[in-house]
Design an enzyme around this catalytic site. Structure first.
Site, PDB file in Angstrom:
ATOM      1  CG  HIS A  98     -40.242  -8.158  17.519  1.00  0.00           C
ATOM      2  ND1 HIS A  98     -38.972  -7.250  17.134  1.00  0.00           N
ATOM      3  CD2 HIS A  98     -41.123  -8.156  16.347  1.00  0.00           C
ATOM      4  CE1 HIS A  98     -39.592  -6.610  16.002  1.00  0.00           C
ATOM      5  NE2 HIS A  98     -40.656  -6.953  15.763  1.00  0.00           N
TER       6      HIS A  98
ATOM      7  CD  GLU B 223     -48.252   0.061  16.765  1.00  0.00           C
ATOM      8  OE1 GLU B 223     -47.850  -0.955  16.092  1.00  0.00           O
ATOM      9  OE2 GLU B 223     -47.766   1.033  16.608  1.00  0.00           O
TER      10      GLU B 223
END
Length: 353
Positions: free
Chosen positions: A158, A89
């Protein structure tokens, strides 16, 4: 003296006529899309309109994205405009920001918004600040988007709500979509903006269906949406909580209350014009969010309302937020951490006493 809300006797929630729903829906202009399809349609239209628009992220290419927002785009536009990246990322976010400095308009997808914490340095020190630190020599027309929020048993890592993390970064704009219609309009507006924009999507809203216009449209990134006009209390919300609020609104109407519901949509900056006009009418405010209570969007919104509309308030501002705990995996415990419609009903009844 505080103004008491005058209850509406024998009020009932409007019920849809089930006998004509199907035929009337077919006759309406527009076309039906799921929310993830609306995001894709907006992205595809902008890629067709402007060859500078490109997509960067993990599995965004021939796999079509983890939630299929980019499905089919690699085949249509090629692997250079829909670029699959390694699981890195920090690297691909930095690459997207650098590409925007050279004149491209990248759309960076985080497979999950929680993963973008790995790119926080790039988003903060580069994306948010380069226009300023370069003395205006660079614009950063980049969109950072992806799913977030509390899903169904996705676990703590998450299920993060990172709106407040990014809200504190100078130079970023933030919007949160809640319907297919505003998802497409906000996507197109974010891509066309010369500012860096973070677009928050909720993982549980991707399969929400709605009829949207056939013609091209672009929404304003800084405007709230009036969902339901009312007189007794202003309820400010966004993303998935919009639907919990509307569930509560049905119960409140049956109890004689007339709530005004506003989807703030723009998380940075707030649309204080729409919010202020509502408060001047209702004199009571309830904020409902999925973000955490400490340092969340609701805390910033409450401060802005107090600073600007204190004299119009007849009751303390109430804020319903998720609990300050990592989201549990167990379904029953997960539900307890998020605001439920019954809590909203109880809060409005307390505010309007």
């Amino acid at each position: 003296m505080p103004r008491r809300a005058k209850l509406i006797p024998n009020a009932v929630a409007a019920k849809a006529d089930t006998t004509t729903t199907a035929s009337s829906a077919d006759s309406k202009p527009g076309h039906e899309l799921l929310l993830f399809e609306a995001l894709r349609e907006g992205l595809e239209e902008e890629m067709e309109r402007d060859p500078r628009v490109c997509v960067i992220g993990e599995d965004v290419g021939h796999y079509g994205g983890s939630y299929k927002v980019t499905k089919g785009l690699a085949t249509k536009f090629g692997d250079l405009r829909v670029l699959d990246t390694p699981i890195a990322e920090n690297s691909f976010t930095g690459m997207g920001i650098g590409a925007s400095m050279t004149g491209l308009r990248p759309v960076i997808e985080g497979m999950n918004m929680g993963f973008l914490l790995l790119a926080f340095n790039q988003i903060s020190n580069n994306c948010g600040m380069l226009h300023y630190t370069s003395g205006g020599q660079f614009t950063i027309p980049v969109v950072i988007r992806g799913p977030g929020g509390v899903g169904r048993q996705l676990g703590a890592e998450h299920s993060q709500r990172l709106e407040s993390y990014f809200q504190s970064i100078p130079g970023l704009q933030m919007v949160a979509c809640s319907t297919p219609c505003n998802a497409k309009g906000l996507m197109k507006a974010a891509i066309r903006s010369d500012n860096p924009v973070v677009l928050f999507e909720h993982v549980l809203l991707y399969n929400l269906k709605e009829r949207i216009p056939d013609e091209d449209y672009v929404l304003c990134l800084e405007e709230a949406e009036m969902v339901r006009p009312g007189e007794h209390v202003t309820i400010l919300t966004y993303s998935r909580m919009r639907y919990h609020v509307m569930q509560a609104a049905k119960a409140l109407i049956n109890k004689g209350y007339d709530p005004e519901v506003i989807d703030i949509r723009s998380l940075k900056p707030f649309d204080l014009c729409t919010i202020g006009n509502s408060i001047k009418k209702t004199h009571r405010v309830l904020i409902v969010e999925e973000c955490m209570r400490t340092g969340g969007i609701g805390a910033s919104l409450r401060a802005a309302i107090i600073d600007n509309f204190w004299d119009y308030l007849d009751a303390p501002i109430m804020c319903l937020s998720s609990q300050d705990v990592p989201t549990p995996y167990a379904g029953t415990l997960e539900e307890w951490t998020v605001v439920q419609p019954a809590q909203i009903v109880a809060a409005v009844e307390q505010l309007c006493k």
